[in-house]
Structures are given as C-alpha cells and as structure tokens.
Design an enzyme around this catalytic site. Sequence first.
Site, PDB file in Angstrom:
ATOM      1  N   GLU A  75       0.807  -1.209   0.000  1.00 25.95           N
ATOM      2  CA  GLU A  75       0.000   0.000   0.000  1.00 25.95           C
ATOM      3  C   GLU A  75       0.851   1.275   0.000  1.00 25.95           C
ATOM      4  O   GLU A  75       0.373   2.355   0.354  1.00 25.95           O
ATOM      5  CB  GLU A  75      -0.941   0.014   1.215  1.00 25.95           C
ATOM      6  CG  GLU A  75      -1.807  -1.217   1.372  1.00 25.95           C
ATOM      7  CD  GLU A  75      -2.867  -1.376   0.280  1.00 25.95           C
ATOM      8  OE1 GLU A  75      -2.776  -0.686  -0.749  1.00 25.95           O
ATOM      9  OE2 GLU A  75      -3.781  -2.201   0.462  1.00 25.95           O
ATOM     10  N   HIS A  94      -2.842   2.988   8.148  1.00 26.49           N
ATOM     11  CA  HIS A  94      -3.963   2.348   7.454  1.00 26.49           C
ATOM     12  C   HIS A  94      -4.340   1.087   8.220  1.00 26.49           C
ATOM     13  O   HIS A  94      -3.478   0.249   8.507  1.00 26.49           O
ATOM     14  CB  HIS A  94      -3.564   2.008   6.020  1.00 26.49           C
ATOM     15  CG  HIS A  94      -4.503   1.086   5.308  1.00 26.49           C
ATOM     16  ND1 HIS A  94      -5.874   1.237   5.344  1.00 26.49           N
ATOM     17  CD2 HIS A  94      -4.278  -0.007   4.525  1.00 26.49           C
ATOM     18  CE1 HIS A  94      -6.441   0.287   4.621  1.00 26.49           C
ATOM     19  NE2 HIS A  94      -5.494  -0.481   4.122  1.00 26.49           N
ATOM     20  N   HIS A  96      -7.526  -2.120   8.967  1.00 26.32           N
ATOM     21  CA  HIS A  96      -8.716  -2.832   8.524  1.00 26.32           C
ATOM     22  C   HIS A  96      -9.629  -2.964   9.744  1.00 26.32           C
ATOM     23  O   HIS A  96      -9.845  -4.056  10.254  1.00 26.32           O
ATOM     24  CB  HIS A  96      -8.350  -4.210   7.971  1.00 26.32           C
ATOM     25  CG  HIS A  96      -7.576  -4.179   6.707  1.00 26.32           C
ATOM     26  ND1 HIS A  96      -7.323  -5.319   5.963  1.00 26.32           N
ATOM     27  CD2 HIS A  96      -6.988  -3.160   6.025  1.00 26.32           C
ATOM     28  CE1 HIS A  96      -6.605  -5.003   4.894  1.00 26.32           C
ATOM     29  NE2 HIS A  96      -6.394  -3.697   4.917  1.00 26.32           N
ATOM     30  N   TYR A 121     -14.892  15.027  19.139  1.00 23.17           N
ATOM     31  CA  TYR A 121     -13.525  14.546  18.968  1.00 23.17           C
ATOM     32  C   TYR A 121     -13.259  13.998  17.565  1.00 23.17           C
ATOM     33  O   TYR A 121     -12.160  14.138  17.027  1.00 23.17           O
ATOM     34  CB  TYR A 121     -13.199  13.513  20.048  1.00 23.17           C
ATOM     35  CG  TYR A 121     -13.282  14.146  21.407  1.00 23.17           C
ATOM     36  CD1 TYR A 121     -12.239  14.912  21.907  1.00 23.17           C
ATOM     37  CD2 TYR A 121     -14.448  14.047  22.164  1.00 23.17           C
ATOM     38  CE1 TYR A 121     -12.334  15.541  23.132  1.00 23.17           C
ATOM     39  CE2 TYR A 121     -14.553  14.683  23.395  1.00 23.17           C
ATOM     40  CZ  TYR A 121     -13.495  15.421  23.868  1.00 23.17           C
ATOM     41  OH  TYR A 121     -13.599  16.067  25.078  1.00 23.17           O
ATOM     42  N   HIS A 161     -12.840  -1.731   2.901  1.00 21.60           N
ATOM     43  CA  HIS A 161     -11.401  -1.997   3.064  1.00 21.60           C
ATOM     44  C   HIS A 161     -10.885  -1.453   4.393  1.00 21.60           C
ATOM     45  O   HIS A 161     -10.516  -2.231   5.262  1.00 21.60           O
ATOM     46  CB  HIS A 161     -10.667  -1.378   1.866  1.00 21.60           C
ATOM     47  CG  HIS A 161      -9.212  -1.673   1.811  1.00 21.60           C
ATOM     48  ND1 HIS A 161      -8.465  -1.530   0.663  1.00 21.60           N
ATOM     49  CD2 HIS A 161      -8.333  -2.077   2.761  1.00 21.60           C
ATOM     50  CE1 HIS A 161      -7.209  -1.852   0.901  1.00 21.60           C
ATOM     51  NE2 HIS A 161      -7.103  -2.178   2.181  1.00 21.60           N
TER      52      HIS A 161
END
Length: 216
Positions: A75, A94, A96, A121, A161
């Site tokens: 990625e 990143h 999942h 927040y 994703h």
Amino acid sequence: MSAEARLREQICLLARSIFDRGLTGGSTGNISARTEDGGLLVSPTGTSFGRLDPGRLSRFDAAGHLVSGDKPTKEMPLHSAFYETRSTAGAVVHLHSCHSVALSMMPDVDPEDFLPPLTPYGIMKLGRVKLLPVFLPGDPAMGDAVRGLAGRRSAVMLANHGPVVAGKDVEAACNAVEELEETARLAMLTRGLQPRMLSPEQVRAVVEKFDVEWDA
C-alpha cells in the site's frame, strides 16, 4: 538511543497496541513515519502489527529509494500520496478496522462526509473524512484518488477496506485513526435509533475553536 532508533521503537509499540486491542487483525494494516533526514520508515509487506521488528522496518531515503529493511507494504501508493500532497504529514496509518469498514458498506453514507457528527472529537482529530470507492488491495489508483484531493483531507475511508489517516507524527496519526474507528462504532451502535447528533451550529463551533480543516 538515536532519534531514528526511538522512532522505530515507537512505531512498533503503537502498532502492537492497535493490534492487541483488535483494531486491525492478522497481517492487515500498515504504518509509516518520516525520519529526521526526510526519509521514511514503513511496515513491511505481510507483517502483523502485533509482531513488527524495529530492525526490519523498510527504510527509504529522502529520494524515495528503499535502502534497508524488508520489502515495504504493497500500500505504499497510499502513503506516498499523503506525503506528496500534505506538507504537514509526518506519519500515515492504514487499518482494517471492523466498524469503519461496516459503516463504509451502508448505502446512505455521505461520501464527502463519511462520519456522522456524533462527538466533537471525531471532528477535532479528523475533519471531514472522504469515502473513496472500492479498489483492489495495492492498486496504485488508490494513491491517485488521494492525490486528487490535493491535500484537502487528512483522512480517507476506503470502501469495504479500511481507513487511512495522516498526522503530524506517528502518535497523532494513531490517535486519529482510533478516533475514526470509535466514531464509526458509535454510528453502527446507534444506527436506526435516531441519535441526537451535533447540530450544524455545534459542528461549526468545534471547527472554529479548534481550527479544524473542514470547508475544503
């Protein structure tokens, strides 16, 4: 201990914390951070956040060349796109994460403003989150989609994703992506229950008080 050695340890410590609390599982997720010389430290491909080795992180120089460590995450286009378009980005994470992915599958989610205004927040740490379409894992088009935002968003959600968040440093990026997941969790828990959200006036007050990137 050198600054880079401390950063390597910090990356692995934060990643382990994220893994231990179930915010990304198996060998999913990736993390990167800027080094003092303008290079990058990146989690290697196929590795678990729970078992990152500080000495095996992928090390890039300031020109973007891999100079040591294992092969980086597939990625990298996502990470590179944030660093190229946001001068304030010192780290990118990143995940999942379950609830944010679940929310991305809902048919009525606003692609321009993925997270509902449930708490101050989420707004403070993320601004408005852009929902991007489904891409195959590792597709360079994901990076192109982030570049298309021209640095206007610090966080995006990849449909089906997972979230991607840039922060000023690795701790800030991890805190922000966790806030994204917590807000998505609240959204899923209260879905269909007509929760009292922040009003537009309350959202604007948060944006102005905390100087949040919002209107771009």
